[in-house]
Structure formats: C-alpha cells, structure tokens
Design a protein around this motif. Structure first.
Motif, mmCIF file in Angstrom:
data_model
loop_
_atom_site.group_PDB
_atom_site.id
_atom_site.type_symbol
_atom_site.label_atom_id
_atom_site.label_comp_id
_atom_site.label_asym_id
_atom_site.label_seq_id
_atom_site.Cartn_x
_atom_site.Cartn_y
_atom_site.Cartn_z
ATOM 1 N N SER A 120 0.845 -1.185 0.000
ATOM 2 C CA SER A 120 0.000 0.000 0.000
ATOM 3 C C SER A 120 0.884 1.240 0.000
ATOM 4 O O SER A 120 1.970 1.248 0.585
ATOM 5 C CB SER A 120 -0.909 -0.002 1.241
ATOM 6 O OG SER A 120 -1.721 1.152 1.283
ATOM 7 N N ALA A 121 0.424 2.284 -0.670
ATOM 8 C CA ALA A 121 1.161 3.545 -0.709
ATOM 9 C C ALA A 121 0.165 4.694 -0.703
ATOM 10 O O ALA A 121 -0.876 4.636 -1.369
ATOM 11 C CB ALA A 121 2.035 3.615 -1.959
ATOM 12 N N CYS A 122 0.476 5.734 0.049
ATOM 13 C CA CYS A 122 -0.411 6.888 0.082
ATOM 14 C C CYS A 122 0.402 8.174 0.184
ATOM 15 O O CYS A 122 1.597 8.158 0.502
ATOM 16 C CB CYS A 122 -1.431 6.787 1.224
ATOM 17 S SG CYS A 122 -0.734 6.414 2.820
ATOM 18 N N SER A 123 -0.276 9.270 -0.110
ATOM 19 C CA SER A 123 0.389 10.557 -0.193
ATOM 20 C C SER A 123 -0.557 11.647 0.286
ATOM 21 O O SER A 123 -1.771 11.529 0.141
ATOM 22 C CB SER A 123 0.807 10.822 -1.642
ATOM 23 O OG SER A 123 1.317 12.121 -1.806
ATOM 24 N N ALA A 124 0.011 12.705 0.860
ATOM 25 C CA ALA A 124 -0.808 13.828 1.306
ATOM 26 C C ALA A 124 0.035 15.088 1.279
ATOM 27 O O ALA A 124 1.255 15.035 1.282
ATOM 28 C CB ALA A 124 -1.351 13.575 2.706
ATOM 29 N N GLY A 125 -0.622 16.221 1.260
ATOM 30 C CA GLY A 125 0.076 17.490 1.283
ATOM 31 C C GLY A 125 -0.290 18.371 0.106
ATOM 32 O O GLY A 125 -0.394 19.585 0.225
ATOM 33 N N GLU A 126 -0.477 17.758 -1.049
ATOM 34 C CA GLU A 126 -0.875 18.473 -2.267
ATOM 35 C C GLU A 126 -1.279 17.431 -3.290
ATOM 36 O O GLU A 126 -0.947 16.242 -3.132
ATOM 37 C CB GLU A 126 0.281 19.324 -2.787
ATOM 38 C CG GLU A 126 1.513 18.525 -3.129
ATOM 39 C CD GLU A 126 2.765 19.376 -3.228
ATOM 40 O OE1 GLU A 126 3.431 19.295 -4.260
ATOM 41 O OE2 GLU A 126 3.064 20.099 -2.274
ATOM 42 N N PRO A 127 -1.998 17.801 -4.344
ATOM 43 C CA PRO A 127 -2.436 16.810 -5.335
ATOM 44 C C PRO A 127 -1.259 16.101 -5.999
ATOM 45 O O PRO A 127 -0.215 16.699 -6.258
ATOM 46 C CB PRO A 127 -3.216 17.656 -6.350
ATOM 47 C CG PRO A 127 -3.665 18.852 -5.587
ATOM 48 C CD PRO A 127 -2.557 19.143 -4.613
ATOM 49 N N LEU A 128 -1.439 14.821 -6.271
ATOM 50 C CA LEU A 128 -0.419 14.000 -6.923
ATOM 51 C C LEU A 128 -0.793 13.835 -8.388
ATOM 52 O O LEU A 128 -1.930 13.492 -8.713
ATOM 53 C CB LEU A 128 -0.350 12.637 -6.236
ATOM 54 C CG LEU A 128 0.868 11.763 -6.495
ATOM 55 C CD1 LEU A 128 2.142 12.452 -6.036
ATOM 56 C CD2 LEU A 128 0.712 10.437 -5.764
ATOM 57 N N ASN A 129 0.160 14.084 -9.292
ATOM 58 C CA ASN A 129 -0.178 14.037 -10.711
ATOM 59 C C ASN A 129 -0.256 12.602 -11.246
ATOM 60 O O ASN A 129 0.319 11.672 -10.681
ATOM 61 C CB ASN A 129 0.842 14.840 -11.530
ATOM 62 C CG ASN A 129 2.264 14.372 -11.318
ATOM 63 O OD1 ASN A 129 2.725 14.307 -10.195
ATOM 64 N ND2 ASN A 129 2.945 14.044 -12.386
ATOM 65 N N ARG A 130 -0.952 12.455 -12.330
ATOM 66 C CA ARG A 130 -1.250 11.140 -12.897
ATOM 67 C C ARG A 130 0.012 10.381 -13.285
ATOM 68 O O ARG A 130 0.090 9.163 -13.125
ATOM 69 C CB ARG A 130 -2.157 11.300 -14.123
ATOM 70 C CG ARG A 130 -2.534 9.958 -14.735
ATOM 71 C CD ARG A 130 -3.486 10.068 -15.911
ATOM 72 N NE ARG A 130 -4.073 8.759 -16.168
ATOM 73 C CZ ARG A 130 -5.353 8.500 -16.158
ATOM 74 N NH1 ARG A 130 -6.213 9.451 -15.873
ATOM 75 N NH2 ARG A 130 -5.808 7.296 -16.408
ATOM 76 N N GLU A 131 1.025 11.097 -13.803
ATOM 77 C CA GLU A 131 2.245 10.441 -14.269
ATOM 78 C C GLU A 131 2.908 9.639 -13.156
ATOM 79 O O GLU A 131 3.373 8.518 -13.365
ATOM 80 C CB GLU A 131 3.218 11.494 -14.810
ATOM 81 C CG GLU A 131 4.524 10.907 -15.330
ATOM 82 C CD GLU A 131 5.482 11.983 -15.785
ATOM 83 O OE1 GLU A 131 6.604 11.628 -16.169
ATOM 84 O OE2 GLU A 131 5.115 13.170 -15.748
ATOM 85 N N VAL A 132 2.949 10.213 -11.958
ATOM 86 C CA VAL A 132 3.571 9.519 -10.819
ATOM 87 C C VAL A 132 2.760 8.286 -10.445
ATOM 88 O O VAL A 132 3.317 7.202 -10.187
ATOM 89 C CB VAL A 132 3.705 10.462 -9.612
ATOM 90 C CG1 VAL A 132 4.211 9.711 -8.394
ATOM 91 C CG2 VAL A 132 4.653 11.617 -9.950
ATOM 92 N N ILE A 133 1.435 8.439 -10.384
ATOM 93 C CA ILE A 133 0.579 7.297 -10.053
ATOM 94 C C ILE A 133 0.784 6.165 -11.055
ATOM 95 O O ILE A 133 0.940 4.995 -10.678
ATOM 96 C CB ILE A 133 -0.902 7.745 -10.020
ATOM 97 C CG1 ILE A 133 -1.126 8.746 -8.883
ATOM 98 C CG2 ILE A 133 -1.826 6.531 -9.848
ATOM 99 C CD1 ILE A 133 -2.505 9.373 -8.875
ATOM 100 N N ASP A 134 0.810 6.507 -12.345
ATOM 101 C CA ASP A 134 0.995 5.494 -13.391
ATOM 102 C C ASP A 134 2.370 4.839 -13.300
ATOM 103 O O ASP A 134 2.504 3.627 -13.515
ATOM 104 C CB ASP A 134 0.819 6.129 -14.772
ATOM 105 C CG ASP A 134 -0.630 6.501 -15.071
ATOM 106 O OD1 ASP A 134 -1.513 6.010 -14.341
ATOM 107 O OD2 ASP A 134 -0.853 7.289 -16.010
#
Length: 528
Positions: A285-299
């Motif tokens: 599992s991985a999660c992120s917070a602080g500001e929106p995460l762009n699609r390229e990183v998720i992909d």
C-alpha cells in the motif's frame, strides 16, 4: 471514569506482543537501532515516572525539539503517560519561532536534542515560564540530561488518569497574518484518528514495516508515523538521513517495507529515477498527502510496483478528511471522497452546500469527532474559522457527480510547498529584518517538483543594491537564520512597487498571477 490515553493503548499491544519490533531506525551509515514493544513500554514507564519525580506532571505544556529517531516515540508516549500537553517542534525552528511558541503557550518544559539547545538558550531570558530544560543525545551546560533523568525512574507501569477533553497536543500552524496558530487536540483525538484514517487510509497491519516519512515536529508525524503505526501494532521504520530518491528505493527494498506514506515531492523524484524497476520494492500500500499528486507519478508506481498511490487530504486542525480508501477507484488528480459517515462537504460563502461541480469551501461540520477544540488563547480566530455549523478549512474545492473531491487552491494566502505549510507573514517578517529590504510580499509560485515554491517580491532601500549578484543568496541565507530554513524564498524578484488596495493592503492575488505567468514563461524558455 478513566479517559482514553493513547500511551495506555500502546502498552496493551506490548502486553500481547512484547517481542514485536515497534521502531526500526536506520542512519545514513546503515547502523540500525531496534526497539520492541516490550522495550518501548518499559522505557516510557521509566521516563514518565522519572519526570514525575522531578516535577513534570499533568497539564504542563512541553515543547519537544527532536529529530527523527527512536527518541521521539519514547518521549511522546512518556509525556502522554504523564498527562502533559505535547507541543511538537520542528528541528528547523529558530530562536524567534521558539520564543513565540513558549510565550504564547506559557510552556514550562522543553526537551531538545543537544544540537538544538542553542536556539532555546538564546531566548531563555525572554521566557520566564520555562523551568525545566532536558537535553537528549549529549551533555549540555545548564541542561539536564534526559538519559540521566531516566535513571531515576522505574519500568513498572505508570500512566496517570486523563480525561478525554484534556489537551494532549498543541501544534502550531502558519497563518496568513500574525504569528502561527496553536491548534488544540484532546486526549481522545488519537482514537478518533485511528477509527478512520488509521484504518481505512493509512492501513498499517500488525507486524508490517510501515514507513511514513514525516519528521517529528509536524502534525503529520503524529498522524502517521506515531498514532497510525503504533496504534495498529505495526513497525515504524525511521530513516535519519537526507532524502535521496535512490537511497529511499534501496531502503524500501532492503527492509521489505510494505506500507509507504510520503510527500508528493518525494514520490515525484522517485518516479524520475532511471531503471526504477530494478529495485525489488514490495509495497502492499502507498499513500500521499500534502498536495495533489499528478497522474504520471501514479501510473509510474503502478507500472513499476503494481501499487496504486492513494491521495488524501486533511489538516492540522482535524484528521484525514478526504481520501482514496483501500479498494476505491482512483481518479488521478482527485483527493478522493470524504470517509463514510464523516460530515465533510463543499459549501458556499454562507455555509450552504454547493452544487455538483461548483467551486466552494472544503468544510467540516463542527460535529466531526476529530475536529480541533479551537486555537489556543484566540477565540476570535476560532470563531472566524466557522460559517454557521461548518469549519472552513481555507481550501477551495469542488465535488464531481461521483462524490470525488478536487482541490482548486487556497482561499487565503497560505503557501504549501513540498508538503510544508508556510505563512507569508513569517517570511516577510524575516526579510524586512534585513537592512537592505524596505518592503516585500511573499506568494506561492508554481514549481514542477515542489508543487509551489516561496517567491518574494522585494523593494530595496537602495535600488542600486539590486545590481549585487550575491544579494539574492544573502537574503535567502538571512531568512534561513531568522526562521525555519524550509520557509526561505527560493525565488526573489526586485521590484519598484507592490500592488495595493486603496486601503494599503497588498494585492497578493495580482502577485500570484504574476508569479504563475513568470513560471510559465521560464518553463517555456527552458524547453526551447
């Protein structure tokens, strides 16, 4: 009736699994330090009982200035066992930041790493409320060694009775005007955080190695590395070195970290590493917070490690409010949905629900059990944060037809850079202390790696000084010395005037638009 105490809850886990590793700490040279739940229980009992013997007790406010390591876990739990109020303090705070917090909260105790005591010594004479000074990691003149103090304690169970409404945490967060705000959370807050955010978003499982990269001194450290990991009986992984994307990936592989919570900036830089797939990372599992995460990183992470990085949104004043939960469809760029049953909505200026797709305030109903109890000593600021029954977060967003929330920006002038929340007033106050600065204004400027950076528009006392090629660096270093270094302006522009209203207020909206345009031009130039 005895109220909830997070330290007692961790002791219950220690009773059942004393040999399980609670904290695994690795330094830059690869040296390891491990602390089992049984050891954690004994160490926190020793420290709590020892501090009680020297006069530290329930209700006292304790400023903690510690870097990443095993020590923050022991200190925070011991202070909760004592019934004190913990004041998280970043190791990057400077004397002025510390003076403000101590005077505002009437702090009586400070626990600081030996390398940070000098900043406290600089303001001792201005803070008569301080009466206990404990150093960690080395002997310091006029400070009492916390390690020596622990020798006075006992490993027998020690937890004082606390009430649910007692103040457990007092975290300071930047405001657009004036000094930072003291956010009050009670002893029951960790339980409410665990019920939802610590279970359905940062879902650490017993015995898993979980790495949340936030450092002590921030509310996010309390959220994830502390409450969400220890509260679920997992192993908190701690790295004491500087961020380097390749090094992070090596550690994820070597220690078989199964759960990661990092900032969008950290994810973005790791995603850029060449040959990312060569690291045998086994994230569940991985999660992120602080500001929106762009699609390229998720992909990229999905392709390399078959894990979906899930976004989340919350504030120092509450808990995680909106997120992409386990098994929820990801809409890249969206912060996810409000947790089931949680009173979070998009509202207009009058506190009424906004329509689908309509931009409004991200708001939390005052009935939310994890909402803060107010700003310390500031009832007016607390009242101004509400529109009727809704707490207004200060962020703008919209909700789509599927119930997903989308971040649209700050409704005030707060700057969020690489996960840090920065008030422009603090940076401006530091800049104008420089003898060459007449006036200045600070805004957020778009940045491809950090989301935004701090940009300062500066009017010099002598315009000729703008010709000095070293002046920008000089001003940046000056800000780093006056306030926490992460706040320094990474971009500085010298101007003849600042846009203002007829009443003399700086029109930051114009400067933000200018900064965005300048960033766009610079990006176009670099590509050409």
């Amino acid at each position: 009736m005895v109220g909830y105490n997070f330290a007692r809850a961790v002791d219950e886990i220690a009773n059942k699994t004393p040999e399980r590793v609670a904290v695994l700490c690795v330094d830059e040279d690869g040296r390891e330090q491990r602390l089992t739940y049984g050891q954690l229980r004994r160490e926190t009992n020793r420290l709590a009982s020892a501090l009680a013997r020297v006069g530290v007790g329930r209700g006292q406010r304790v400023l903690v200035l510690l870097p990443r390591g095993v020590e923050p876990y022991v200190v925070y739990l011991a202070l909760l066992k004592l019934g004190t109020t913990v004041m998280p303090g970043s190791e990057m705070l400077r004397a002025g930041d510390i003076r403000y917090r101590v005077q505002h909260a009437e702090t009586s105790v400070v626990i600081a790493h030996a390398k940070l005591t000098g900043e406290v010594d600089a303001i001792r004479g201005d803070c008569p409320s301080l009466c206990h000074f404990f150093s960690v990691g080395g002997a310091v003149p006029e400070w009492t060694s916390l390690e020596d103090t622990m020798e006075l304690g006992s490993s027998a169970d020690f937890v004082v009775s606390t009430a649910d409404d007692d103040m457990a945490f007092l975290s300071y967060t930047s405001g657009t005007t004036g000094g930072p705000k003291g956010v009050v959370h009670t002893y029951r807050w960790p339980l409410e955080h665990l019920k939802v955010a610590g279970t359905y978003w940062f879902d650490a499982q017993p015995g898993e190695v979980a790495w949340a990269t936030a450092g002590p001194g921030w509310a996010k450290w309390i959220w994830s590395p502390f409450v969400s990991v220890l509260g679920n009986g997992a192993t908190a992984f701690v790295y004491q070195g500087r961020f380097q994307p390749e090094r992070y990936l090596e550690l994820l592989e070597r220690y078989q970290v199964s759960l990661l919570c990092a900032t969008p900036t950290e994810y973005r830089l790791m995603a850029k590493v060449r040959g990312l797939e060569r690291y045998q990372v086994q994230l569940r599992s991985a999660c992120s917070a602080g500001e929106p995460l762009n699609r390229e990183v998720i992909d990229t992470f999905r392709r390399a490690y078959r894990v979906t990085v899930r976004d989340g949104y919350g504030q120092t004043e509450n808990t995680l409010l909106v997120g992409t939960l386990r098994d929820m469809e990801v809409k890249p760029g969206s912060m996810g949905k409000p947790f089931p049953g949680m009173p979070v909505a998009i509202v207009d200026d009058d506190g009424q629900p906004a329509g689908i797709g309509e931009i409004g305030h991200i708001a939390v109903h005052r009935s939310h059990p994890a909402l803060f109890r107010g700003y310390l000593n500031d009832p007016a600021r607390t009242a101004n944060a509400y529109r009727g029954e809704w707490y207004i977060t200060g962020d703008k967003g919209r909700m789509d037809e599927d119930g997903y929330f989308w971040f649209e920006g700050r409704s005030d002038d707060i700057i969020i850079s690489a996960g840090y929340t920065i008030g422009p007033f603090e940076v401006e106050d530091a800049l104008v202390k420089h003898p060459k600065v007449a006036e200045c204004a600070v805004v957020a400027a778009p940045d491809p790696e950090r989301g935004h950076i701090v940009k300062a528009y500066v009017i010099l006392r002598d315009p000729e000084d703008a010709k000095d090629p070293n002046l920008i660096t000089e001003l940046q270093e000056h800000v780093k010395r006056v306030t926490a270094p992460y706040k320094y302006p990474r971009a500085i522009a010298f101007v003849d005037s600042l846009p203002k209203t007829t009443s003399g207020k700086i029109r930051r909206v114009e400067l933000r638009e200018r900064a965005a345009m300048e960033a766009q031009v610079a990006a176009g130039g670099s590509e050409g």
